[in-house]
Enzyme design. Structure first.
Site, mmCIF file in Angstrom:
data_model
loop_
_atom_site.group_PDB
_atom_site.id
_atom_site.type_symbol
_atom_site.label_atom_id
_atom_site.label_comp_id
_atom_site.label_asym_id
_atom_site.label_seq_id
_atom_site.Cartn_x
_atom_site.Cartn_y
_atom_site.Cartn_z
ATOM 1 N N HIS A 25 0.813 -1.219 0.000
ATOM 2 C CA HIS A 25 0.000 0.000 0.000
ATOM 3 C C HIS A 25 0.849 1.273 0.000
ATOM 4 O O HIS A 25 0.309 2.377 -0.047
ATOM 5 C CB HIS A 25 -0.934 0.014 1.209
ATOM 6 C CG HIS A 25 -0.215 0.247 2.496
ATOM 7 N ND1 HIS A 25 0.600 -0.701 3.073
ATOM 8 C CD2 HIS A 25 -0.163 1.342 3.288
ATOM 9 C CE1 HIS A 25 1.117 -0.203 4.185
ATOM 10 N NE2 HIS A 25 0.667 1.033 4.341
ATOM 11 N N HIS A 75 2.081 6.955 0.057
ATOM 12 C CA HIS A 75 1.145 6.112 0.810
ATOM 13 C C HIS A 75 -0.203 6.146 0.101
ATOM 14 O O HIS A 75 -0.911 7.143 0.139
ATOM 15 C CB HIS A 75 1.010 6.640 2.242
ATOM 16 C CG HIS A 75 0.309 5.708 3.156
ATOM 17 N ND1 HIS A 75 -1.060 5.546 3.125
ATOM 18 C CD2 HIS A 75 0.775 4.900 4.122
ATOM 19 C CE1 HIS A 75 -1.404 4.666 4.055
ATOM 20 N NE2 HIS A 75 -0.303 4.260 4.671
#
Length: 161
Positions: free
Chosen positions: A69, A84
């Protein structure tokens, strides 16, 4: 004589672009207090229009968590960037994410780092807004984000003090 009167060349600033097509946002608009409060460092965010996450600058991949992620990148000038994807996406345990890079890889700006199936994860997380953070900004000079930049244009400039 001996170069004593020569002007020192100012170090050139590294130019950081958006890692994904979409709408640029200030960090304050990220719906997570750790990001919006600047706890991890300064930067900007992107509300992504697609799921192709690219390197915003040349560098070395320093981290790709098992959950895929996020990606950590170190630039040649020593800046450490964290990309992110979304908020609370770690809870997906990698579902919807495909890594196209690995720790230790050298990448050029624009190289594909991650592919994200936005439609598959959209309803499973609070937000897809993707912060780009300079995590070691205390050691660097980081410009204000140019939120009017379009994909491929410089959003941040980072240089040594």
């Amino acid at each position: 004589m001996f170069g004593l009167n020569r002007k020192k060349k100012a170090p050139s600033a590294e130019q950081i672009t958006a890692p994904v097509r979409g709408t640029l946002l200030p960090m304050e608009k990220v719906p997570d207090p750790a990001f919006s409060g600047g706890l991890l460092g300064p930067g900007f965010a992107v509300d992504p229009a697609d799921g192709t996450i690219v390197a915003p600058v040349a560098g070395t991949i320093v981290t790709v968590p098992d959950t895929r992620h996020a990606v950590g990148l170190r630039t040649p000038g020593g800046a450490e960037l964290l990309i992110h994807v979304g908020v609370d996406t770690v809870t997906l345990k990698g579902e919807g994410f495909t890594a196209r890079c690995a720790e230790g890889d050298s990448v050029e700006a624009g190289a594909v780092l991650l592919e994200v199936d936005l439609e598959a994860i959209r309803d499973r997380v609070p937000s897809l807004v993707t912060p780009v953070i300079v995590t070691n900004a205390g050691d660097l000079v980081v410009s204000e984000a140019d939120l009017s930049a379009v994909f491929g244009q410089t959003v941040l400039r980072i240089s040594a003090p």
